[in-house]
Design an enzyme around this catalytic site. Structure first.
Site, short mmCIF file in Angstrom:
data_model
loop_
_atom_site.label_atom_id
_atom_site.label_comp_id
_atom_site.label_asym_id
_atom_site.label_seq_id
_atom_site.Cartn_x
_atom_site.Cartn_y
_atom_site.Cartn_z
N HIS A 99 0.92 -1.06 0.15
CA HIS A 99 0.46 -0.05 -0.20
C HIS A 99 1.01 0.83 -0.05
O HIS A 99 1.65 1.09 0.60
CB HIS A 99 -1.19 0.13 1.20
CG HIS A 99 -1.87 1.02 1.49
ND1 HIS A 99 -2.73 1.55 0.48
CD2 HIS A 99 -1.74 2.36 1.83
CE1 HIS A 99 -3.06 2.45 0.59
NE2 HIS A 99 -2.95 2.84 1.39
N GLY A 129 -7.23 3.35 1.32
CA GLY A 129 -7.67 3.66 0.15
C GLY A 129 -6.91 3.96 -0.72
O GLY A 129 -5.60 4.24 -0.93
N LEU A 180 -10.05 -4.27 3.37
CA LEU A 180 -9.41 -3.68 3.21
C LEU A 180 -8.57 -2.31 3.50
O LEU A 180 -8.85 -1.46 4.73
CB LEU A 180 -10.01 -2.21 1.31
CG LEU A 180 -9.46 -1.78 0.61
CD1 LEU A 180 -8.74 -2.29 -0.09
CD2 LEU A 180 -10.51 -0.83 -0.04
N ASP A 181 -6.94 -2.96 3.07
CA ASP A 181 -6.01 -2.36 3.58
C ASP A 181 -6.22 -2.38 4.93
O ASP A 181 -5.22 -1.77 6.07
CB ASP A 181 -6.29 -0.69 3.55
CG ASP A 181 -5.97 -0.42 1.81
OD1 ASP A 181 -5.53 -1.02 1.48
OD2 ASP A 181 -6.35 0.72 1.12
N GLU A 182 -6.40 -3.45 5.50
CA GLU A 182 -6.54 -3.71 7.57
C GLU A 182 -5.79 -4.62 7.49
O GLU A 182 -5.69 -5.24 8.71
CB GLU A 182 -7.90 -3.79 8.14
CG GLU A 182 -8.57 -2.43 7.43
CD GLU A 182 -9.23 -1.80 8.97
OE1 GLU A 182 -8.59 -2.64 9.87
OE2 GLU A 182 -9.65 -0.31 8.31
#
Lengths: 335, 335, 335, 335
Positions: free
Chosen positions: B243, B252, B278-280
């Site tokens: 990310h 995000g 998402l992104d976690e």
């Protein structure tokens, strides 16, 4: 042959306030090497004169052709010697920014009239917003602290060692823990117990205290109270806070606990100007330190604390040196 | 005097897969210095033997007394030589973690039975979850990429230079931009055009492709599609994403644009295992680079790109070396 | 109402050569948002025009009053719009340095006469040394490499992805190892076998090759041969080397071995211009990475390699952007 | 229902001396949450008990099979609970290193006999060199300082805030500058004026002072005198110095001046154990900070000073935590 005047050697305390100062000191060093028999008095006089003769101008305005030339010509034509200059353009906002510093020794416009002349001749015409500072001003800083003491110790150590050219008229706290530390450093300590009922009143008293002592800026050195709107407005752009996280990650309370739970591999700290929106103010400085799964919340807190004190002290230095300019919630930090 | 056997000098490709390997190579170097006339065969044989005889055990279980002693005794009593050992306790979860690596040369339990024996004698009794790996396994990595190419180039360069002991059976993309790069490196390229209608079908085909080629893990090297639930479940704990922000800041889309607007003084990158949120997912590695008000969004993107490729490559390396262990959304990264 | 001209959308390759360029692109982006139906042609024309109309002037001279004003007035009075300006004074050498960049669109002095006019009106009078560049010049870089390939891969990846505005006419090596890599990227490969006898002759041939192809600068991307005096003189200030240590620590051979023996906790890399004195040339960029007692020489080499390629690529970028100015074995690196 | 015992809430000063401690504190925190009505006494008692019942064993010996198993079995079989364990093998020296820490609560061997038993049963047989520490030992540190005060302030701040579990019986200086600071912190100050004639005598008096006060280790916090051989031998492996450069770059005097002249882009600091060879002792910790051509020698000194104090404090912490082990001029720093 006449003997040059002789004096006792004098240790000078020269604040490292300006890149300018360094330049002068360096030339003095060279001069001293060449004329070791010349005594120390002329050097002293020269430094004193120079120290009181720098001006710093920070400005911003809509970008257009020729701004640099117009400003530098204003300085140069009136006998000023430009010591440093940095400019920047924000292309998205189409805004021009500039910080220029010059020697006032031969400047023909008197100090108290520079702002007036500059405004009439240039500032108003180019729709500028500007601030003018002089190098011999000594800022007065109020120090707010709650329980964690590492930033407090770092600031007091630097101040006591003469690293910064500031006065600290007093320390404010909502606890009594650090009264003794303040006493050790000979600084008055004001205790304001705070609770939901008395908070507004206490803040009013704090504002009055700050104004009465002609405080220039406030440093929240891990002060764990939220600052109310009237306080923020009274010292807008002049309150520096240290947040114990790499903003905008971990806004709000207990950032190290949340960093631990999220399993991050770095923790950080953020120094910012305080605005009404909590942890949303313009960022002056940030840094991080590496951590691992082996580090508990307590260890994150300890490692982060080292970063907090460094980041806060760097931000304070930038503010004292008049190198920060806020525009649209972003801070230009000039070199 | 009998002549030692003589062979052509052979350049060995020795993967730097293990701290262990380094240890052996170092001892071999010393031996080679002492016996330069001895030919290369014995060395080769010894390395081959050793390379195929390391085991890595990673385990976790509720913490209690004597776990280290029980496990090390199991290895030692059965003829294994412990090459490295690292343990960790998560005090909040009261969970014990351990990674131990040992030489199998004189180990009396056959490789294929180690897991069975360990489970019966120790694992089940102490309620352990464990994974057993062997050093000669060569992982198969699938590479997913969209348009930004810097991570792709970095991975292919390292792979081509032999830095990692992996195979890359193919590259997958939702665009055709990098087909030519894949060809230059001689790697098959699979294009899956993706839109709202065909996404689920296309992902099913991707899963089938991965399974058909016995892919061990998937790397999303700036792959700009969200991975669906069936895909995540099929390769749970085996999908690594990069990310382009210092998570949890800027979760995000468009993180560099938002970093610019927030005026941060550092931008970063985060490599994490992909989960449904998402992104976690659990974070493997993070790093940052300094930026300033002078840097545009484009410049943040460029500087951040250098961090992205470094962080992703470090995470891939840790995964290949079997040094990552996920527990409660946190990654233990052993040294 | 007349219809605006319509064309096929065109993907433009816009080099990120200048902070200036970014500024223009940003304004173009905003314009494009407002006029999406307007076709792409006007944008293209405008960029082309602007791209060919930047000038960069780098100069140094003995420090004195009013230099900034004189230079900016020269630009401004003749219709140039200053896009960025940075100045610096070395107080020990009493030397003034400046880099200024301006838009030539409305500049009344023709490009080919700027240097002449500037020299006559200002340069000679103030005893300046200056260099003038134009933004549309595309530099030609020769790449020298020996066996380690990580810097080579990083450079080729960036070049292939269009990150730098340069041509790479060929790769030179004293080994054949990377001939295949050169072929994969479609770059001619020249092999010069080097030994004590033929070294001087081979270097003469290399110099001839470089001159014949109008090479602007040379990058030694882990090229393990010492460059001879005639070569250095022919490309003085235009040869960039990467040394695999944090200079001046570990000058000379085998720095990672010596770093291991010394037990350092960080290893680093240094990009510098090549001078006759080995590893003593002016430093462009440096960086470090953390290591520990657990890391073998091999691991130091691997971690250091990541730093080497980053540091070298940053130095190349600075050189391409005309942001480096050498004075008394020190490099000014403008922002 | 019997009422649980009630006491006044007590704020405990819990030193973060050990990873172990953190583990215990965490479990206590959880317990406290569950039993808020339970008073504070049981917790206090438990902590006291535990704090006095940790042992740390650091050892090294020629590498061979089964060392980890033998040591952990010794601990485990006798009722000890291993809290942390780290091992390392130096492949070039073929030497094995280990640090293990265990809870003595149920350990059947009395503290004063552990070393004897361990030596007889294991140490002598495996040719080990070992050191045994107990967690409740409070180290006594002597602080030596000359003129620069930033390390002094940092150390005193941390000590005063309770960050380290040490006593500072006195401060030694060859100048009188910091006598007042010592007084502010309530620490005795011993002034030893030093010159070429009296140096040996003065050092003898210093050694006597250190021994008389049972000093465990000495910290040279920017103490600008070279330590003589008898002093080094009397406190071998127990004198920590901070050098204001990234060793082995800039060994000797005036490192920042030389860093400026060399034009480096990073300056650093090195904490090391003092040996007879100046600036050649084993390195405990290093770090760097970025600088540029804009920074004068004075600015390098200021930026470097921030690194010096951080690096020295990290080294002190590692020493206090018994996490450093010297072997062949290299320091193993356990996590």
């Amino acid at each position: 042959m006449t003997q040059p005047p002789r004096f006792m050697p004098v240790v000078l305390w020269i604040p490292s306030f300006e890149g300018m100062t360094r330049r002068l000191l360096n030339s003095l060093d060279r001069q001293a090497d060449k004329q070791p028999s010349n005594g120390i008095l002329p050097v002293w006089v020269k430094i004193t004169a120079l120290m009181q003769n720098f001006a710093v101008l920070m400005l911003n305005c809509p970008d257009q052709k020729g701004i640099v030339a117009v400003v530098t010509e204003f300085i140069s034509r009136n006998g000023g010697n430009i010591l440093s200059l940095e400019q920047h353009v924000d292309p998205q906002a189409n805004e021009f920014f500039m910080r220029v510093q010059w020697d006032l020794t031969d400047f023909v416009i008197p100090k108290e009239k520079i702002s007036d002349y500059f405004g009439t001749l240039i500032g108003a015409r180019l729709h500028m917003r500007w601030q003018l500072y002089f190098a011999n001003e000594r800022l007065r800083m109020a120090l707010f602290v709650s329980k964690p003491a590492h930033c407090l110790y770092d600031i007091l150590g630097r101040w006591h060692a003469g690293e910064w050219k500031i006065d600290i008229p007093f320390i404010v706290s909502n606890h009594l823990d650090h009264q003794e530390v303040a006493q050790r450093f000979g600084i008055p300590f004001h205790h304001f117990s705070m609770n939901a009922e008395n908070r507004q009143d206490q803040e009013q008293k704090q504002i009055a205290l700050l104004q009465q002592h002609h405080i220039d800026f406030v440093v929240l050195a891990r002060y764990m109270m939220i600052i109310g709107r009237p306080f923020v407005e009274a010292f807008s752009g002049r309150i520096i806070n240290i947040h114990h996280a790499f903003l905008p990650a971990f806004i709000g309370a207990k950032p190290y606990h949340r960093a631990y739970e999220r399993g991050v591999k770095l923790v950080g700290a953020t120094a910012h100007y305080v605005t009404e929106a909590l942890d949303e103010g313009p960022i002056i400085e940030q840094d991080v330190v590496r951590v691992s799964h082996r580090d508990s919340v307590e260890e994150l807190t300890r490692r982060g604390g080292d970063v907090e004190k460094l980041v806060l002290s760097r931000a304070i230095r930038r503010h004292i040196e008049r190198k920060t300019l806020v525009f649209q919630n972003r801070v230009m930090v000039f070199e």
